[in-house]
Scaffold this motif. Structure first.
Motif, mmCIF file in Angstrom:
data_model
loop_
_atom_site.group_PDB
_atom_site.id
_atom_site.type_symbol
_atom_site.label_atom_id
_atom_site.label_comp_id
_atom_site.label_asym_id
_atom_site.label_seq_id
_atom_site.Cartn_x
_atom_site.Cartn_y
_atom_site.Cartn_z
ATOM 1 N N MET A 108 40.463 49.128 1.733
ATOM 2 C CA MET A 108 39.423 49.675 0.745
ATOM 3 C C MET A 108 40.157 50.088 -0.466
ATOM 4 S SD MET A 108 36.657 51.072 0.728
ATOM 5 C CE MET A 108 35.592 52.143 0.210
ATOM 6 N N ILE A 109 41.459 50.646 -0.272
ATOM 7 C CA ILE A 109 41.999 50.973 -1.796
ATOM 8 C C ILE A 109 42.394 49.883 -2.518
ATOM 9 C CG2 ILE A 109 44.115 51.831 -2.674
ATOM 10 C CD1 ILE A 109 44.682 53.381 -0.089
ATOM 11 N N ALA A 110 42.506 48.542 -2.132
ATOM 12 C CA ALA A 110 42.460 47.156 -3.001
ATOM 13 C C ALA A 110 41.095 47.294 -3.672
ATOM 14 C CB ALA A 110 43.048 46.147 -2.011
ATOM 15 N N LEU A 111 40.224 47.260 -2.946
ATOM 16 C CA LEU A 111 38.814 47.118 -3.561
ATOM 17 C C LEU A 111 38.684 48.067 -4.841
ATOM 18 C CD1 LEU A 111 36.360 46.195 -0.758
ATOM 19 C CD2 LEU A 111 37.346 44.829 -2.598
ATOM 20 N N ILE A 112 38.836 49.324 -4.410
ATOM 21 C CA ILE A 112 38.758 50.477 -5.422
ATOM 22 C C ILE A 112 39.617 49.925 -6.694
ATOM 23 C CG2 ILE A 112 39.291 52.955 -6.080
ATOM 24 C CD1 ILE A 112 38.440 53.411 -3.162
ATOM 25 N N THR A 113 40.956 49.579 -6.400
ATOM 26 C CA THR A 113 41.893 49.338 -7.410
ATOM 27 C C THR A 113 41.221 48.277 -8.193
ATOM 28 O OG1 THR A 113 43.877 49.964 -6.151
ATOM 29 C CG2 THR A 113 44.173 48.655 -8.125
ATOM 30 N N LEU A 114 40.704 47.157 -7.547
ATOM 31 C CA LEU A 114 40.162 46.039 -8.238
ATOM 32 C C LEU A 114 39.008 46.256 -9.308
ATOM 33 C CD1 LEU A 114 40.350 42.847 -8.369
ATOM 34 C CD2 LEU A 114 38.913 42.596 -6.595
ATOM 35 N N GLY A 115 38.207 46.904 -8.509
ATOM 36 C CA GLY A 115 37.028 47.591 -9.288
ATOM 37 C C GLY A 115 37.431 48.305 -10.823
ATOM 38 N N ALA A 116 38.183 49.427 -10.488
ATOM 39 C CA ALA A 116 38.697 50.139 -11.663
ATOM 40 C C ALA A 116 39.420 49.347 -12.495
ATOM 41 C CB ALA A 116 39.400 51.403 -11.084
ATOM 42 N N GLY A 117 40.209 48.538 -11.995
ATOM 43 C CA GLY A 117 40.966 47.696 -12.882
ATOM 44 C C GLY A 117 39.964 46.904 -14.043
ATOM 45 N N TYR A 118 38.847 46.385 -13.201
ATOM 46 C CA TYR A 118 37.961 45.504 -13.958
ATOM 47 C C TYR A 118 37.175 46.282 -15.020
ATOM 48 C CZ TYR A 118 33.979 42.534 -14.933
ATOM 49 O OH TYR A 118 32.901 41.954 -15.637
ATOM 50 N N VAL A 119 36.986 47.439 -14.653
ATOM 51 C CA VAL A 119 36.110 48.340 -15.398
ATOM 52 C C VAL A 119 36.934 48.666 -16.692
ATOM 53 C CG1 VAL A 119 34.920 50.584 -15.950
ATOM 54 C CG2 VAL A 119 34.439 49.010 -13.847
ATOM 55 N N LEU A 131 47.963 45.305 -0.894
ATOM 56 C CA LEU A 131 47.611 44.632 0.312
ATOM 57 C C LEU A 131 48.914 44.076 1.040
ATOM 58 C CD1 LEU A 131 44.603 42.318 -0.855
ATOM 59 C CD2 LEU A 131 44.492 44.405 0.629
ATOM 60 N N LYS A 132 49.859 44.490 0.289
ATOM 61 C CA LYS A 132 51.350 44.190 0.741
ATOM 62 C C LYS A 132 51.585 42.888 1.287
ATOM 63 C CE LYS A 132 52.021 48.703 2.655
ATOM 64 N NZ LYS A 132 51.911 49.247 1.864
#
Length: 82
Positions: A1-12, A57-58
């Motif tokens: 879940m944290i990886a998806l949030i990081t990916l979304g925030a990074g993209y924005v 994601l380690k």
């Protein structure tokens, strides 16, 4: 879940910075140079984002990085003219 949030925030964030780069640099250095800087920033930023997500994601990427560096050196030497 944290990886998806990081990916979304990074993209924005990357998209926002790209818009700001073109908006603020176009009047002073021209649109074509501003777009070139935008693309260079995007390349570095998306690669950094990928490494951050893989870290969250380690996943271990050391072998991939060493292999790609070695391949780059071999291709660089092979591309030289004699």
């Amino acid at each position: 879940m944290i990886a998806l949030i990081t990916l979304g925030a990074g993209y924005v964030l990357i998209t926002y910075v790209n818009v700001m780069i073109v908006r603020f640099l176009s009047p002073s250095i021209g649109k074509s140079k501003a777009v070139t800087i935008k693309y260079l920033f995007s390349l570095v930023a998306y690669l950094s984002l990928a490494f951050v997500v893989f870290s969250v994601l380690k996943l271990n990427l050391e072998g991939l990085l060493v292999g790609s560096a070695f391949t780059g050196i071999v291709l660089g030497l092979a591309a030289q003219t004699v």
